[in-house]
Design an enzyme around this catalytic site. Structure first.
Site, PDB file in Angstrom:
ATOM      1  CD1 TRP A   1      -2.760   1.452   0.410  1.00 58.03           C
ATOM      2  CD2 TRP A   1      -2.125   1.859   2.523  1.00 58.03           C
ATOM      3  NE1 TRP A   1      -3.541   2.472   0.895  1.00 58.03           N
ATOM      4  CE2 TRP A   1      -3.173   2.737   2.188  1.00 58.03           C
ATOM      5  CE3 TRP A   1      -1.573   1.927   3.801  1.00 58.03           C
ATOM      6  CZ2 TRP A   1      -3.669   3.686   3.084  1.00 58.03           C
ATOM      7  CZ3 TRP A   1      -2.068   2.861   4.689  1.00 58.03           C
ATOM      8  CH2 TRP A   1      -3.106   3.728   4.327  1.00 58.03           C
TER       9      TRP A   1
ATOM     10  CG  ASP B   1      -2.094  -2.792   7.133  1.00 58.33           C
ATOM     11  OD1 ASP B   1      -3.242  -2.832   7.608  1.00 58.33           O
ATOM     12  OD2 ASP B   1      -1.720  -1.900   6.343  1.00 58.33           O
TER      13      ASP B   1
ATOM     14  CB  ALA C   1      -6.816  -2.852   6.190  1.00 57.51           C
TER      15      ALA C   1
ATOM     16  CE  LYS D   1     -10.607  -0.115   2.908  1.00 63.33           C
ATOM     17  NZ  LYS D   1      -9.448   0.683   3.154  1.00 63.33           N
TER      18      LYS D   1
END
Ligand code: LMR
Length: 394
Positions: A127, A208, A210, A243
Site C-alpha cells: 500500500w 496490517d 485492514a 472496511k
C-alpha cells in the site's frame, strides 16, 4: 515561512477519486479507491451499524473524554475478534487509533522509540502509504519481493530470499490477509516458513489487518495473525474497522502490541497511551463505540456477520465472473488468478500505458499499477471491463 513549502506529490489512489468525479461520462466505472460498493454503486451503512447508532443516540449520556488508549471495552472486543485467545490477554496492549492508518503510524513510532535505527521491511509492492509514512518519519526501510508478475501469485522464493537480509530487531510489515494492492496471499504453510525465519532472526512482525472478513471469512482471515502471535515472542498488529464495518469516515482503528510476557505489558500499554497523547491525545470514539456495541451484542453481532459475509461473497462472485469473461475472450486461463486472489483488490498486470488507455477510452478507473477494486464492479460492468482489458492488449 509558509512560502518555503513545496508541493507534495499527490497520492496515486486518492488522486483517482477527483479524476473520476471530474469525468463527465455517465457510463464511467470507478475501480480505484478501496471502498465497498453495492451493484448500484452505493456504499451503504451496515444494518448493525445503523441499529447501534440509534441505540447509542438513545443511551449515551456524555461526550466527555474516554482514556488515552480509548475505551478498554473496545480494546478487549477487538482483541477477542482478531486474536481469539491465541495468546494470554495479559500479554496484549491495545490503543484505539484514528483508522488503520493511525494504527500503522503509531506502530512505526513505537518501533522507532523502542529500537531507533531498526529497518522496516515492506513487500514490493505494498500500500503506497506504508513507504510514504516511513519515509516521512525518516526510518530506514527495505523491500522484499512479493509479487510474481508472470503468474500474478506470490513470489515466495523471492520473498524468503530477500528476508534473509533481516537483522535482529528489524520489523517486517506483513498484510494479515487480502494483500493490498495485489490480492495474492500466502498459504498457511508459507506463513509457517516466514514465522520460522522471524523466530530464527529475532525480527518483529507488524501486521496490517485492514480487510478481516473480506477474503476467506472472518475467522479464516485472522488465521495468519493468530499463528504469528502465538508463535513469536512479540507482535504488532494494526487493524482497521473501515472496511469490515463500513465506517470509513469514522476513523476507527486499533494498534495492538503483544509483549513476550505479562511483565512487560504495563510499560507497553503506557507507551501506546503516551504516543496517542503526543500525536492527537484522545482517539475518536464514535466508531469504536459502535464496533464495541456490535461485537458485544449477540443479535447485532450475528446480523453484522451475515451482512459482512454477503459483502465477501458478492466480491467472490464478481471475481469468478470476471475470470470467466476473460477466459472466454482470450481462450485461455491466464486471468484465472483473479478468482484465486482474495479481498477487494487484484493487480491484473497491465502497464501504466494500458491503464491509461482503459481510462481514456472506456472511462474505467483503476490505479496506475493496475490494481482494481473488485467491489466497484457489478454483473453488468464485468463484461465491459473484460472487453476493455482484452482490447488494451493486457
Ligand atoms: C485503498 O488502498 O484504496 C484504501 O486503503 C484507501 C486508502 O486510504 O488508500
Amino acid at each position: 515561512m509558509l512560502e518555503q513549502l513545496k508541493p507534495q506529490a499527490p497520492d496515486k489512489i486518492l488522486m483517482l477519486v477527483q479524476m473520476f468525479r471530474d469525468d463527465p461520462r455517465s457510463d464511467k466505472i470507478d475501480l480505484g479507491v478501496g471502498v465497498y460498493k453495492t451493484a448500484e454503486g452505493l456504499t451503504p451503512i451496515m444494518r448493525s451499524v445503523k441499529a447501534a447508532e440509534k441505540l447509542l443516540w438513545e443511551t449515551e449520556t456524555t461526550k466527555s473524554y474516554t482514556g488515552l488508549a480509548g475505551d478498554p471495552a473496545y480494546g478487549a472486543a477487538m482483541r477477542d475478534m482478531i486474536l481469539a485467545g491465541a495468546v494470554s490477554n495479559d500479554r496484549v496492549s491495545a490503543a484505539a487509533t484514528p483508522g488503520g492508518t493511525g494504527a500503522i503510524r503509531q506502530a512505526l513510532e513505537l518501533i522507532r522509540l523502542a529500537a531507533p535505527g531498526a529497518t522496516v521491511w515492506l513487500s514490493a509492492p505494498t500500500w503506497p502509504n506504508h513507504p510514504s509514512i516511513i519515509k516521512y518519519l525518516g526510518m530506514p526501510m527495505a523491500e522484499y519481493r512479493y509479487f510474481h508478475e508472470a503468474t500474478r501469485g506470490v513470489d515466495f522464493d523471492g520473498m524468503m530470499s530477500d528476508l534473509r537480509g533481516l537483522k535482529a530487531g528489524d520489523a517486517v510489515l506483513l498484510h494479515g490477509c487480502c494483500h493490498n494492492p495485489t490480492g495474492a496471499n500466502l498459504t498457511l504453510d508459507q506463513w509457517k516458513t516466514v514465522i520460522e525465519h522471524l523466530q530464527k532472526v529475532g525480527a518483529i512482525p507488524l501486521i496490517d489487518l485492514a480487510y478481516q472478513g473480506f477474503g476467506d471469512g472472518l475467522e479464516e482471515d485472522a488465521a495468519a495473525v493468530r499463528l504469528l502471535t502465538s508463535s513469536l515472542p512479540e507482535t504488532l498488529i494494526a487493524a482497521s474497522c473501515s472496511k469490515n464495518f463500513g465506517i470509513y469516515r469514522e476513523r476507527t482503528g486499533i494498534l495492538m502490541a503483544v509483549s513476550d510476557s505479562a511483565k512487560g505489558q504495563p510499560v507497553t500499554q503506557g507507551t501506546l497511551a503516551f504516543l496517542n497523547r503526543q500525536n492527537f491525545s484522545f482517539p475518536p470514539d464514535h466508531g469504536a463505540r459502535l464496533v464495541t456495541m456490535i461485537l458485544n451484542d449477540q443479535e447485532l453481532r450475528a446480523d453484522w456477520k451475515t451482512e459482512l459475509e454477503e459483502v465477501r461473497l458478492s466480491m467472490l462472485g464478481l471475481r469468478e465472473q470476471l475470470a470467466s469473461e476473460l477466459r472466454q475472450r482470450t481462450n485461455s486461463d491466464r486471468f484465472d488468478f483473479i478468482s484465486r486472489h482474495r479481498g477487494m483488490f487484484s493487480r491484473i498486470g497491465a502497464t501504466p500505458e494500458q491503464v491509461q488507455t482503459i481510462r481514456e477510452k472506456n472511462g474505467i478507473y483503476m490505479v496506475e499499477d493496475s490494481r482494481l477494486n473488485i467491489a466497484g464492479l457489478n454483473a453488468k460492468t464485468v463484461p465491459i471491463l473484460a472487453e476493455a482489458i482484452v482490447a488494451a492488449g493486457v
